[in-house]
Every structure is written in C-alpha cells, then in structure tokens.
Design a protein around this motif. Structure first.
Motif, PDB file in Angstrom:
ATOM      1  N   MET A 111      41.385 -11.041 -53.263  1.00  0.00           N
ATOM      2  CA  MET A 111      40.875 -11.611 -52.022  1.00  0.00           C
ATOM      3  C   MET A 111      41.161 -10.646 -50.871  1.00  0.00           C
ATOM      4  N   PRO A 112      40.262 -10.550 -49.916  1.00  0.00           N
ATOM      5  CA  PRO A 112      40.397  -9.549 -48.852  1.00  0.00           C
ATOM      6  C   PRO A 112      41.485  -9.896 -47.851  1.00  0.00           C
ATOM      7  N   THR A 113      41.994  -8.855 -47.211  1.00  0.00           N
ATOM      8  CA  THR A 113      42.938  -8.997 -46.110  1.00  0.00           C
ATOM      9  C   THR A 113      42.404  -8.194 -44.926  1.00  0.00           C
ATOM     10  N   ASN A 114      43.166  -8.149 -43.839  1.00  0.00           N
ATOM     11  CA  ASN A 114      42.733  -7.383 -42.670  1.00  0.00           C
ATOM     12  C   ASN A 114      42.703  -5.881 -42.930  1.00  0.00           C
ATOM     13  N   LYS A 115      43.234  -5.435 -44.056  1.00  0.00           N
ATOM     14  CA  LYS A 115      43.167  -4.020 -44.411  1.00  0.00           C
ATOM     15  C   LYS A 115      41.785  -3.629 -44.938  1.00  0.00           C
ATOM     16  N   ASN A 116      40.995  -4.617 -45.348  1.00  0.00           N
ATOM     17  CA  ASN A 116      39.613  -4.358 -45.768  1.00  0.00           C
ATOM     18  C   ASN A 116      38.714  -4.332 -44.543  1.00  0.00           C
ATOM     19  N   GLU A 117      37.866  -3.325 -44.430  1.00  0.00           N
ATOM     20  CA  GLU A 117      37.067  -3.131 -43.224  1.00  0.00           C
ATOM     21  C   GLU A 117      36.203  -4.343 -42.908  1.00  0.00           C
ATOM     22  N   ASP A 118      35.595  -4.939 -43.929  1.00  0.00           N
ATOM     23  CA  ASP A 118      34.718  -6.087 -43.694  1.00  0.00           C
ATOM     24  C   ASP A 118      35.469  -7.308 -43.161  1.00  0.00           C
ATOM     25  N   TYR A 119      36.779  -7.342 -43.357  1.00  0.00           N
ATOM     26  CA  TYR A 119      37.590  -8.477 -42.892  1.00  0.00           C
ATOM     27  C   TYR A 119      38.637  -8.018 -41.883  1.00  0.00           C
ATOM     28  N   ARG A 120      38.381  -6.916 -41.234  1.00  0.00           N
ATOM     29  CA  ARG A 120      39.343  -6.335 -40.304  1.00  0.00           C
ATOM     30  C   ARG A 120      39.719  -7.300 -39.182  1.00  0.00           C
TER      31      ARG A 120
END
Length: 514
Positions: A111-120
C-alpha cells in the motif's frame, strides 16, 4: 451468443496488447520473499515471473505479506483480505478470474505511503491504522428511507440501489428499457461483453485500491447498450454504505463495481451517487471501480456525486476507453468523507474523440479531497476539456489535484484545454496543484492554467455596497464558483443535495483570509 461489432472486437485485441505491455510495470511492487514462492533465485528476482507464479494462488498467497520482514502496509493488506474476502461460493463465476489475478497482485504489492509520488500529498495512514471489517446486514426500512431521500426529480430509465457493494434488488426499479439493453448484476449479463470488458482496464491501469476492489468485490453492476440504441432517460445508481460503529479504529469496507459498455452509436446517461445509510454518522471505507468502454460514435454523460459520511474514507477509480468519434463527459461533485481520492484515467483510442471532465471539490474541517486524472490522446482531431475547482474552507482543509494530459505524436490538430481554480478561505488551508500538459505533437491548440486565491475583493465590494453582509456575500460567491460545474448535473434534486451539503461546510466561514 451475441456477436460484438467489428470495431469493438478490434479494440479487444488492442486492449490485450496494452495489458501485455503493462505487466512489467505494475506500480508499488516489492520483491516477494523467496521462502514463499518456491521458485529459483533467478526467477524470484523478476517481478513479472513472480506475478505469473502467483496467478494460480488463492487468498492464502496474499497472506504471505505477513512474513516477519513485512511492513505495516503489507500486514494491513493481508489482515484486510482475511477479514472481508468473500467465500468462493459467494463469488459469481464471472468474477473468479479477476479475483484470482487481484489476489496474486496483492501478494506482491504494498500500500502506498507519502514516499510514493502519486500519494505524496495524500496521507492514507488513518485508513492503514484502522481495522477493516465486513459490513453487517442492514434493515430494509433503513435502506428504503435512504433511497427515498436520494431520488431524482426527473424520471429514470432505471434506479439501482447498491448496499455495501451488492445490488439490492428489493429497492431497485428498472423501467421500460429499449430492446437489447441490459442493466443488472453479473448473473444474467451478456457473457461475451463481460468476458471482454470486466477487469480489462483495472488490471492494466488500476492502482492499489482498484486491485483491492477486484479481490473483495462480491458483484458487478453491468450496463450494456447495444449498437445504435439510445437510452433517453438517466440510469441512477445509488451506492449506500453502512457503518459498524462510531469507533475510529474499526471501519466496515465495501467494494462496489460498475461496468459500462456502449456499442457503436449507442448513447446513455449514468448518475452515480455515493452516500451513507446513516447520513453523516459512522466510520467506513469505500473502494469503488467504474470501467467504461465506449465504442465508435458512442455518447455517455456520466455524473459522479460523493456525499459520504463525515468519517468515511472513499477511494474511486474511473477507467474509460473511447473509440473513434465517441463522446465522454464527466461531471463530478465531491463534498463528503474525511479522506477521498478519485483516480480518473481516460484513453482516446480513435480520431475525432471528445472528452470533457468537470470537477468540483469542497474540503471542510479535517477533510482531504484528491483528484488524480490522466488523459492520453493518441489520434488526430481529438478534443479535451478539463475544469477542476476546489474550495478549502478551514485551516485543516486539504485539496490535491494532479492532472496529466498527454498529447502524443500522432494526435495532430488536437484541441486540449485544462484549467484548475482554487479558493483558500481560511489561514493555513492548503491545496497542492499540479496541472501537467505534455505535448509531443506539433500541430495542436492546447492551453492550461492554474489559480489559487481568496475571493476577489472587487466582487466582495460590489455585494457589500448593496447592503449584503460579508458572510452572505462570501457564501453567494462560493455558490457561484461551484455552480459552474454543479449545474451540469442537470437534475434539480441532485443539485439541491449538493447545495445543501455545500452550505453545511460554509456555515463557519465568516472572515476573509488575512
């Protein structure tokens, strides 16, 4: 067995090619733990092989994410699947293939976190820190009351009620539809249409929440309009969600899924409305997917209204394929929920194709609304228009817009326009805006722009000089700001519900930003 039109059949092959090319580019992959795959070291290092190896696994494959080295995001996936995955017996046969592939993908996905650009700028940690549970049965009286409060003023071709992701036939009304039109669940839907379109786009272009939807969905609402047929009245879909309790650590989860296929020359209007059975109360999560296939010259008007409960988390994925000379128009109004995100992806697959996207987002106290859109133009003489409007009314309000329009080399004579306008009505209110217009073709007419401001002083002065109070003047200007988009819903009852929700968010807005 009904035969698909030649043009739609040709697009099946193209879609399969796109899917094949995308298999090596799955987002947010993590290397699978060698001890769980039973493959050689060389095979384990290759993510494509890892997905192929896992494709025959069931839910237990996803549970390998709970290995000692797994992160909290991985464990959340496994725990969620254990808690809410439907049994094989409860899954329609048409969903089995999609479910298997999604479970396999989740076994290697994080699952994405703020480290992923799309979920920044979109923090989903409140969801990951909560425990998801399956919804309980809802009384028929509660559903009937909720449905009655969300009717349309104009007559409908069908009024469909989806409760916690499953079609509620007792409260669904299907009127006289044109010959050949199908509206209903997977059981009874045209098998060739379902086989071609179900999951095709979400497998190749869907994000992590679309994948989660495919793993836990219990049914799919199918709308199929055959060649040359026009459905003159709108098809209204009411998605209702229930909540287990007011606890902030437990959320019920639902996974509504809609498949829309319009064959060559067909036309229809669809209104999707998301809300809570208990109005503004409760904690729950919705992960919704709508897949749309428009054949050549097809026309679809799509409205999306989100008025979830205050504590809800709402994740929506809309995926659209457009054939030659087709027309897709989307009107979006998003006001409810604590955390909402809409991933909108449109691909123009033919010349002289038209795409119009209009969005209005209003973020109140503690709310975050995120719109990530992607439009790809690959053919000449296409037209695209996108208007994004966002209002942040409280110091804790957050808005996010990432709009990507890509005009590729063969898309000559394209006319593309993108505009994002944002109002900050309180100190520390925040919007993160990233309009992105990529142009590779050289014979185009393209523009894009962005503005972030408070209300215009001249407009405020004009109203104040006529005896209107400051509070009333600000609310009038905000209403007019959003109505440019909301008026395209074209139904007085639906517009009225959006205006009532907007007014509730604006009650505390009095003083201007200093």
């Amino acid at each position: 067995m009904m035969e698909l039109p030649c043009s739609l059949s040709r697009r099946i092959d193209k879609t399969k090619c796109n899917l094949h090319r995308s298999m090596g580019n799955t987002p947010l992959l993590r290397k699978p733990a060698p001890c769980h795959l039973g493959a050689s070291t060389a095979q384990q290092a290759h993510p494509v092989f890892a997905r192929a190896t896992l494709s025959s696994q069931t839910r237990s494959a996803a549970a390998t994410a709970t290995a000692p080295s797994a992160t909290a995001e991985d464990k959340w996936i496994a725990h969620t699947l254990d808690a809410v995955s439907p049994s094989d017996a409860a899954t329609p046969a048409q969903l089995s293939s999609l479910r298997s592939s999604c479970l396999a993908a989740l076994a290697t996905q994080r699952m994405p976190t703020n480290k992923n650009e799309d979920y920044r700028f979109t923090d989903i940690s409140p969801v990951l820190q909560s425990t998801l549970v399956a919804p309980s049965a809802v009384s028929a009286d509660l559903v009937a009351t909720a449905v009655a409060a969300r009717s349309l003023k104009k007559s409908t071709a069908a009024s469909l009620v989806v409760v916690d992701g499953a079609l509620d036939t007792a409260h669904t009304t299907i009127n006289d539809l044109p010959k050949g039109v199908y509206v209903g669940g997977l059981v009874g839907a045209p098998s060739d249409v379902v086989g071609f379109a179900l999951g095709t786009q979400s497998r190749s272009r869907g994000g992590p929440f679309a994948t989660l939807n495919g793993a836990v969905a219990t049914d799919t609402l199918v709308i199929h309009v055959p060649e040359g047929v026009t459905v003159t009245e709108p098809i209204h879909i009411v998605h209702l969600s229930s909540s287990a309790s007011s606890s902030t650590t437990r959320r019920t989860v639902s996974a509504p899924r809609v498949l829309v296929v319009l064959e060559e020359g067909a036309a229809a209007e669809i209104i999707e409305e998301y809300s809570s059975i208990n109005d503004t109360q409760g904690q729950y999560m919705v992960t919704a997917v709508t897949e749309i296939e428009l054949d050549d010259t097809a026309v679809l008007k799509h409205s999306y209204i989100e008025l979830e409960a205050d504590g809800a988390a709402h994740f929506k994925t809309t995926l659209v394929n457009q054939g030659k000379e087709s027309n897709y128009s989307l009107t979006e109004a998003r006001i409810g929920g604590a955390l909402t995100r809409h991933d909108l992806s449109v691909e123009q697959l033919g010349s002289k194709t038209e795409t119009v996207m209009k969005s209005f987002l209003l973020a109140g106290q503690g709310q975050l609304h995120d719109l990530h859109s992607k439009l790809i133009l690959d053919h000449p003489d296409g037209r695209a228009e996108q208007i994004h409007k966002c209002i942040a009314v409280d110091p804790t309000s957050r808005g996010v817009f990432d709009g990507n329009v890509r005009v590729n080399r063969l898309a000559q004579r394209t006319d593309a326009q993108q505009l994002s306008r944002n109002l900050l009505m309180a100190p520390k209110a925040t919007v993160n805006v990233k309009p992105n217009l990529q142009i590779i073709a050289d014979d185009v007419k393209c523009t894009h722009g962005c503005s972030v401001s408070d209300l215009e002083e001249e407009e405020m002065f004009y109203l104040r000089s006529r005896g209107i109070s400051e509070e009333a003047a600000r609310q009038v200007l905000v209403y007019s700001f959003g109505r440019e988009v909301v008026q395209h819903l074209k139904d007085d009852a639906a517009i009225g519900r959006v205006e009532v929700a907007t007014k509730k968010k604006l009650v505390a807005v009095v003083s201007p930003v200093v």
